[in-house]
Design a protein around this motif. Structure first.
Motif, PDB file in Angstrom:
ATOM      1  N   CYS A  40       0.851  -1.192   0.000  1.00 23.90           N
ATOM      2  CA  CYS A  40       0.000   0.000   0.000  1.00 23.90           C
ATOM      3  C   CYS A  40       0.881   1.234   0.000  1.00 23.90           C
ATOM      4  O   CYS A  40       1.840   1.320   0.764  1.00 23.90           O
ATOM      5  CB  CYS A  40      -0.916  -0.020   1.223  1.00 23.90           C
ATOM      6  N   ARG A  41       0.529   2.180  -0.874  1.00 19.34           N
ATOM      7  CA  ARG A  41       1.344   3.384  -1.011  1.00 19.34           C
ATOM      8  C   ARG A  41       0.476   4.565  -1.404  1.00 19.34           C
ATOM      9  O   ARG A  41      -0.576   4.384  -2.027  1.00 19.34           O
ATOM     10  CB  ARG A  41       2.443   3.160  -2.045  1.00 19.34           C
ATOM     11  N   PRO A  42       0.902   5.791  -1.061  1.00 21.06           N
ATOM     12  CA  PRO A  42       0.130   6.975  -1.457  1.00 21.06           C
ATOM     13  C   PRO A  42       0.190   7.191  -2.966  1.00 21.06           C
ATOM     14  O   PRO A  42       1.225   6.951  -3.593  1.00 21.06           O
ATOM     15  CB  PRO A  42       0.808   8.126  -0.710  1.00 21.06           C
ATOM     16  N   ASP A  43      -0.927   7.627  -3.523  1.00 21.24           N
ATOM     17  CA  ASP A  43      -0.992   7.901  -4.958  1.00 21.24           C
ATOM     18  C   ASP A  43      -2.090   8.926  -5.204  1.00 21.24           C
ATOM     19  O   ASP A  43      -3.270   8.623  -5.061  1.00 21.24           O
ATOM     20  CB  ASP A  43      -1.277   6.607  -5.726  1.00 21.24           C
ATOM     21  N   GLU A  44      -1.697  10.148  -5.518  1.00 15.65           N
ATOM     22  CA  GLU A  44      -2.628  11.241  -5.823  1.00 15.65           C
ATOM     23  C   GLU A  44      -3.663  11.444  -4.714  1.00 15.65           C
ATOM     24  O   GLU A  44      -4.868  11.507  -4.967  1.00 15.65           O
ATOM     25  CB  GLU A  44      -3.305  11.002  -7.165  1.00 15.65           C
ATOM     26  N   GLY A  45      -3.209  11.515  -3.472  1.00 18.27           N
ATOM     27  CA  GLY A  45      -4.082  11.797  -2.345  1.00 18.27           C
ATOM     28  C   GLY A  45      -4.856  10.602  -1.816  1.00 18.27           C
ATOM     29  O   GLY A  45      -5.648  10.746  -0.892  1.00 18.27           O
ATOM     30  N   LYS A  46      -4.649   9.431  -2.380  1.00 17.35           N
ATOM     31  CA  LYS A  46      -5.312   8.219  -1.918  1.00 17.35           C
ATOM     32  C   LYS A  46      -4.235   7.210  -1.510  1.00 17.35           C
ATOM     33  O   LYS A  46      -3.094   7.326  -1.913  1.00 17.35           O
ATOM     34  CB  LYS A  46      -6.146   7.584  -3.034  1.00 17.35           C
ATOM     35  N   ILE A  47      -4.623   6.215  -0.749  1.00 22.40           N
ATOM     36  CA  ILE A  47      -3.729   5.092  -0.454  1.00 22.40           C
ATOM     37  C   ILE A  47      -4.193   3.939  -1.336  1.00 22.40           C
ATOM     38  O   ILE A  47      -5.317   3.462  -1.201  1.00 22.40           O
ATOM     39  CB  ILE A  47      -3.776   4.679   1.029  1.00 22.40           C
ATOM     40  N   GLN A  78      -4.728  -7.750  -7.876  1.00 21.13           N
ATOM     41  CA  GLN A  78      -5.718  -6.686  -7.928  1.00 21.13           C
ATOM     42  C   GLN A  78      -5.140  -5.430  -7.294  1.00 21.13           C
ATOM     43  O   GLN A  78      -4.242  -5.500  -6.463  1.00 21.13           O
ATOM     44  CB  GLN A  78      -7.015  -7.087  -7.233  1.00 21.13           C
ATOM     45  N   THR A  79      -5.675  -4.277  -7.695  1.00 21.90           N
ATOM     46  CA  THR A  79      -5.318  -2.992  -7.117  1.00 21.90           C
ATOM     47  C   THR A  79      -6.611  -2.335  -6.656  1.00 21.90           C
ATOM     48  O   THR A  79      -7.613  -2.364  -7.369  1.00 21.90           O
ATOM     49  CB  THR A  79      -4.606  -2.098  -8.147  1.00 21.90           C
ATOM     50  N   PHE A  80      -6.576  -1.765  -5.466  1.00 25.71           N
ATOM     51  CA  PHE A  80      -7.776  -1.138  -4.927  1.00 25.71           C
ATOM     52  C   PHE A  80      -7.380  -0.033  -3.960  1.00 25.71           C
ATOM     53  O   PHE A  80      -6.267  -0.013  -3.438  1.00 25.71           O
ATOM     54  CB  PHE A  80      -8.662  -2.181  -4.220  1.00 25.71           C
ATOM     55  N   GLU A  81      -8.314   0.893  -3.733  1.00 26.80           N
ATOM     56  CA  GLU A  81      -8.072   1.947  -2.762  1.00 26.80           C
ATOM     57  C   GLU A  81      -8.188   1.357  -1.360  1.00 26.80           C
ATOM     58  O   GLU A  81      -9.031   0.492  -1.100  1.00 26.80           O
ATOM     59  CB  GLU A  81      -9.085   3.078  -2.932  1.00 26.80           C
ATOM     60  N   MET A  82      -7.321   1.807  -0.461  1.00 29.55           N
ATOM     61  CA  MET A  82      -7.330   1.320   0.921  1.00 29.55           C
ATOM     62  C   MET A  82      -8.737   1.447   1.487  1.00 29.55           C
ATOM     63  O   MET A  82      -9.308   2.534   1.486  1.00 29.55           O
ATOM     64  CB  MET A  82      -6.360   2.119   1.780  1.00 29.55           C
ATOM     65  N   PRO A  83      -9.295   0.338   1.949  1.00 28.02           N
ATOM     66  CA  PRO A  83     -10.635   0.395   2.524  1.00 28.02           C
ATOM     67  C   PRO A  83     -10.644   1.138   3.859  1.00 28.02           C
ATOM     68  O   PRO A  83      -9.644   1.160   4.564  1.00 28.02           O
ATOM     69  CB  PRO A  83     -11.029  -1.064   2.721  1.00 28.02           C
TER      70      PRO A  83
END
Length: 87
Positions: A40-47, A78-83
């Protein structure tokens, strides 16, 4: 993972969750089989979380994944935004 955490000390944090004891985390990340590795890493204001394929859990595959392999779609299950954890 201990060797990898030593290799990446100060750059990447590693964690272990016992999903048999932490049902809420298991449900939050939709974990149906163990083990599972997420980067998990930051990307454009999202994790953003990138999940490795289940059979790629040795030292070398995980290190390659962390060194940029996560950018290649064939390396990512898969890639997803941190829940958001509820409760």
């Amino acid at each position: 993972m201990k060797v990898l955490s030593d290799d990446y000390q100060g750059r990447i944090r590693f964690g272990y969750i016992d999903v048999l004891k932490d049902e809420q985390t298991k449900e939050t990340f939709e974990i149906y089989a163990v083990p599972q590795n997420f980067y998990c890493r930051p990307d454009e204001g999202k994790i953003m979380c990138h999940e490795m394929h289940a059979m790629s859990l040795g030292y070398k595959p995980v290190r390659e994944f962390l060194e940029g392999g996560w950018k290649k779609p064939e390396n990512v299950y898969q890639t997803f935004e941190m829940p958001v954890r509820v409760g």
